[in-house]
Each structure stands twice: as C-alpha cells, then as structure tokens.
Write an enzyme that holds these catalytic residues in place. Structure first.
Site, PDB file in Angstrom:
ATOM      1  N   ASP A  16       2.025  -2.573  -4.507  1.00 16.74           N
ATOM      2  CA  ASP A  16       0.787  -1.785  -4.473  1.00 16.74           C
ATOM      3  C   ASP A  16      -0.050  -2.151  -5.694  1.00 16.74           C
ATOM      4  OD1 ASP A  16      -0.231   1.133  -3.070  1.00 16.74           O
ATOM      5  OD2 ASP A  16      -1.056   0.609  -5.018  1.00 16.74           O
ATOM      6  N   ILE A  17      -1.339  -2.208  -5.513  1.00 14.43           N
ATOM      7  CA  ILE A  17      -2.223  -2.628  -6.615  1.00 14.43           C
ATOM      8  C   ILE A  17      -2.218  -1.579  -7.733  1.00 14.43           C
ATOM      9  CG2 ILE A  17      -4.358  -1.546  -5.758  1.00 14.43           C
ATOM     10  CD1 ILE A  17      -5.682  -4.377  -6.331  1.00 14.43           C
ATOM     11  N   ARG A  18      -1.799  -0.335  -7.383  1.00 17.96           N
ATOM     12  CA  ARG A  18      -1.749   0.717  -8.415  1.00 17.96           C
ATOM     13  C   ARG A  18      -0.316   1.068  -8.785  1.00 17.96           C
ATOM     14  NH1 ARG A  18      -4.428   5.253  -5.168  1.00 17.96           N
ATOM     15  NH2 ARG A  18      -3.122   4.195  -3.658  1.00 17.96           N
ATOM     16  N   ASP A  38      -1.631  -7.431  -6.063  1.00 16.72           N
ATOM     17  CA  ASP A  38      -2.689  -7.455  -5.053  1.00 16.72           C
ATOM     18  C   ASP A  38      -2.250  -8.306  -3.859  1.00 16.72           C
ATOM     19  OD1 ASP A  38      -6.302  -7.899  -5.372  1.00 16.72           O
ATOM     20  OD2 ASP A  38      -5.020  -7.846  -3.572  1.00 16.72           O
ATOM     21  N   ILE A  39      -2.445  -7.800  -2.663  1.00 16.71           N
ATOM     22  CA  ILE A  39      -2.036  -8.586  -1.477  1.00 16.71           C
ATOM     23  C   ILE A  39      -2.923  -9.827  -1.314  1.00 16.71           C
ATOM     24  CG2 ILE A  39      -1.023  -6.650  -0.226  1.00 16.71           C
ATOM     25  CD1 ILE A  39      -3.611  -6.443   1.388  1.00 16.71           C
ATOM     26  N   LYS A  72      -9.373  -3.515  11.709  1.00 20.04           N
ATOM     27  CA  LYS A  72      -8.129  -3.056  12.343  1.00 20.04           C
ATOM     28  C   LYS A  72      -7.973  -3.687  13.725  1.00 20.04           C
ATOM     29  CE  LYS A  72      -6.144  -0.311   9.343  1.00 20.04           C
ATOM     30  NZ  LYS A  72      -4.818  -0.646   8.783  1.00 20.04           N
ATOM     31  N   GLY A 123       0.825  -1.213   0.000  1.00 22.37           N
ATOM     32  CA  GLY A 123       0.000   0.000   0.000  1.00 22.37           C
ATOM     33  C   GLY A 123       0.854   1.255   0.000  1.00 22.37           C
ATOM     34  N   TYR A 175     -14.137  -1.222   8.859  1.00 23.45           N
ATOM     35  CA  TYR A 175     -12.714  -0.861   8.898  1.00 23.45           C
ATOM     36  C   TYR A 175     -12.189  -0.952  10.335  1.00 23.45           C
ATOM     37  CZ  TYR A 175      -8.722   2.453   8.749  1.00 23.45           C
ATOM     38  OH  TYR A 175      -7.500   3.071   8.861  1.00 23.45           O
ATOM     39  N   GLY A 182      -0.170   5.080  -0.969  1.00 22.30           N
ATOM     40  CA  GLY A 182      -1.095   5.886  -0.160  1.00 22.30           C
ATOM     41  C   GLY A 182      -0.359   7.017   0.542  1.00 22.30           C
TER      42      GLY A 182
HETATM   43  C1  AKB Z   1     -10.167   6.967   8.089  1.00 22.97           C
HETATM   44  O1  AKB Z   1     -10.672   8.053   8.334  1.00 22.97           O
HETATM   45  O2  AKB Z   1     -10.743   6.012   7.597  1.00 22.97           O
HETATM   46  C2  AKB Z   1      -8.729   6.806   8.473  1.00 22.97           C
HETATM   47  C3  AKB Z   1      -8.641   6.410   9.885  1.00 22.97           C
HETATM   48  C4  AKB Z   1      -9.348   7.160  10.927  1.00 22.97           C
HETATM   49  O3  AKB Z   1      -7.943   5.463  10.181  1.00 22.97           O
HETATM   50  N1  AKB Z   1      -8.039   8.066   8.266  1.00 22.97           N
END
Ligand code: AKB
Length: 339
Positions: free
Chosen positions: A36-38, A55-56, A159, A10, A155, A13
C-alpha cells in the site's frame, strides 16, 4: 525458498481492512503480504505477514516481489475512487488501469515460474454501469452484468476496462503468438454496489453518502446529503462484501461461467437511509443539498443489480439484508465506535 503469500494491494482501504481481519482469522492460509502506498495502520500490522510501503506503478518494486514471494492469490484493491478520479482522471487511469496491468504482469511471471495459475481477485463496481436517463433507471428491472455498461466516470471506465482486461488475460492472452501460452491468470471479479462499513470511515466515494450520513449522526455532526432523497442505488454491508470476495476466490474454477459477477444485497432511497439514521440517532441533523454533478453520476447507476449468476454459479447469498445490516451491524457498531 520463496515465502508463499496472498498479496493484497490497497490494503489500507475499507475493503482491505475487512479482508485482513477475515484472512487473519482463517486457518491454513498463506501469510498475507500487504502493498500500500500509505503502508498499513499500526493496529492491523500484527494481522499480516509483511507490509510493503510502495506504489503499484513502481515496476522495479513489483519486480522484486517475484524473487522473494510465491504469490498464490492477488486481491488487487488499490484504486482511486470515483470522486477523486473525476478531479484527476489521468492519475486515475495510471493507478486504476496501468496499476492493474502491472499486477497482471506480476501474476503472469509468478504463474510462469510456479507452473500454477494465480488467482487474481478484482473488485469492480456499480460505477461500471451508465443508465441513459432517470426514466430508464426507474423502469429497469434489476440490471445484469452485460446491460447498460456505459459508464460516465473515469473510475467506472477504468473498472469496466479492467474487467475486460482480466477476461482477456484469462482466456485470450497472446493468442497470435507462435506458441500461444496461457497467461496462468485466473481472473475473478465482483461488481460491488455501494459498500457500507461500520468499522472504517468512508473515503470519498460517490456512493458514500450512506456511510457518511451514519458516521456523522453517530458523531453528533450535521450532514448535508449531496444527492436527492429519492436517489436509489444498491448497497451491501462490508462483512458481506468480504465474504463474497473470499467465496469467489474459493469457488472451483469449473463452476464459474464468467469472470465478472454482480453481487448485491439491498437497495433503498437516500431518504429512507436518513429515516433509519434518525430513528437510531434522534438528534441527527440530516439535510439534503444535492450537488448537481455528483447527483448526475449517481443517477447513472442502476437502482438494483441482478446477482442471479453469482447465486447460480457459486452459491452467493447476502447474510445482511437491509434490516440486519442496519440493526445488527451498522447502528450498534457505529454507536459503540463513537460512544
Ligand atoms: C465509489 O463511490 O466511488 C465507490 C464505488 C461505487 O465503487 N464506493
């Protein structure tokens, strides 16, 4: 012989660009291998050893890495951020979780071949938290790593789970096997606040209303902020985030009492960000038009994080407080970018 490398996934980014810039300026470091995929922006290519476009989730590609490279450290940055992940939660799980498991398996195989641990540096997020309501958020003192970890986004769930995966792989991997063997993974994770970069554009994170406001003002574009003016979360200037990753990676293992650390710098309401932006760009057209669902997400993130464990264990200290971040880094650099 295999080339000794630092692998960055990645890398294209915001954090990846900052990390490449910093690593390329350091002496006696292994070459940087980017996946990175891009691919990688042309301006960055001269700063790395090799760029793999892939791609991972491509385990065949990942399998070839081990035969060609001796991976010393992995900075696993590839992820779908919180906003995108809410539109494509199953894709987010595949990229953010299965992708991470795939890289952990690369690290295990690498450690097995070399007989040495592989450092696995993983950026987690304030999104791993889930404050139960606004009243609790307002009253809570700075939140430590093990409090209120009830994320409400895919997300954030991704995480938080990957934080636990890293702790498992480092300390409990195949613990019931006949001959339990250590994975050889030295997993180290930072739970970042909202990151603000002056040199790269925000990529749609839910915390990105700060940088989006700044970049819009510098471009002379109107900006409708999607959270209320009183919305407060922690932030950090990108140079501090990059330095935190490198300092955690360099910390002696014996000084670390945990695998996941909060790091933060300053917290302020969105309305105060607007005040700072208007002071720097008087013609800025900033309005507030809260998006109910995105507002709901940010309201579950704590106003302040407690980073005392990082300060105690490996000497973490932000260099950019609120004033320095805006007046010495963000505003002058962004102004110059759009001059
Ligand atoms: C997001 O906003 O998705 C990220 C984060 C808070 O990890 N910047």
């Amino acid at each position: 012989m295999r080339t000794k490398v630092i692998l960055i996934t990645g890398a294209n980014g915001e954090v990846g660009h900052g990390l490449i810039e910093q690593l390329s300026s350091m002496k006696n470091m292994p070459a940087v291998l980017v996946l990175d995929i891009r691919g990688l922006e042309p301006a960055m290519k001269s700063k790395v050893g090799e760029v793999l476009v892939g791609d991972i989730l491509d385990t065949r590609l990942l399998g070839t890495l081990i035969s060609e490279y001796e991976i010393d450290t992995i900075y696993h940055l590839a992820a779908l951020l919180s906003t995108h992940s809410e539109f494509r939660p199953e894709a987010a799980h595949r990229v953010n979780v299965q992708g991470t498991v795939n890289l952990l398996e690369v690290a295990i195989e690498q450690a097995r071949i070399s007989g040495r641990p592989v450092k696995f540096i993983f950026p987690s997020s304030v999104a791993a938290y889930g404050m139960p309501d606004l009243e609790t958020k307002k009253k809570a003192p700075p939140v430590s790593e093990d409090q209120f970890t009830m994320p409400t986004t895919m997300y954030g769930c991704n995480k938080l789970y990957c934080e636990h995966l890293g702790r498992y792989y480092t300390h409990y991997y195949r613990q019931l096997a006949d001959a339990p063997q250590r994975s050889g993974i030295d997993f180290r994770s930072l739970r970042f606040p909202g990151l603000i970069s002056a040199t790269t554009l925000p990529t749609g994170g839910t915390s990105d209303y700060g940088p989006e406001m700044l970049h819009a003002a510098a471009k002379g574009a109107p900006y409708a902020c999607f959270v209320r003016p009183d919305t407060e979360i922690p932030f950090m200037a990108m140079p501090d985030a990059i330095r935190a990753l490198l300092e955690l990676a360099a910390a002696p293992r014996e000084t670390l009492s945990r695998t996941v650390y909060n790091v933060t710098s300053f917290s302020l309401p969105a309305g105060e960000i607007a005040d700072l932006v208007r002071a720097a760009f008087p013609s800025a057209e900033i309005t507030f038009d809260p998006h109910p669902q995105r507002q709901g997400i940010v309201d579950t993130w704590p106003a302040q994080m407690d980073d005392s464990a990082a300060r105690r264990d490996w000497g973490w200290q932000p260099h950019y407080d609120l004033q320095r971040a805006f007046h010495e880094y963000l505003i002058p650099t962004i102004r110059q970018r759009y001059a």
